[in-house]
Scaffold this motif. Structure first.
Motif: not given
Length: 123
Positions: A27-40
């Motif tokens: 229920r605390t998703f809105s308090s998190y910074f979110m990122g996308w990363f990738r690995q080839a």
């Protein structure tokens, strides 16, 4: 604690588009910074995009700027990565990640990770 599940990966031709989704538990998703990363294959994990709690600020790696868009829907506990004009060099496993404290580009700053979703771009 946050659990993350990515979806939306697949095989696409160069120039095509995909939208990745990352669904978060808790229920605390809105308090998190979110990122996308990738690995080839054979390469180190790299930063792709990030977004603040409210979605009011975003940032991108130079390699995807102008082609990828990160967004979030806090009501649905979901963060998205819209990928347009895909290139073969975008082929990788894509991971979403959550950070309580840092709005960063380093994977070490993120505490929670999804299992990843494969994106393959054919030429």
């Amino acid at each position: 604690q946050v659990q993350l599940v990515e979806s939306g990966g697949g095989l696409v031709q160069a120039g095509g588009s995909l939208r990745l989704s990352c669904a978060a538990s808790g229920r605390t998703f809105s308090s998190y910074f979110m990122g996308w990363f990738r690995q080839a294959p054979g390469k180190e994990r790299e930063f792709v995009a990030k977004i603040t709690w409210s979605g009011g600020s975003t940032d991108y790696a130079d390699s995807v700027k102008g082609r990828f868009t990160i967004s979030r829907d806090n009501a649905k506990n979901t963060v998205y990565l819209q990928m347009n004009n895909l290139k073969p060099e975008d082929t990788a496993v894509y991971y979403c990640a959550a950070s309580r404290l840092y709005y960063g580009d380093s994977g070490a700053q993120y505490q929670y990770w999804g299992q990843g979703t494969q994106v393959t771009v054919s030429s």
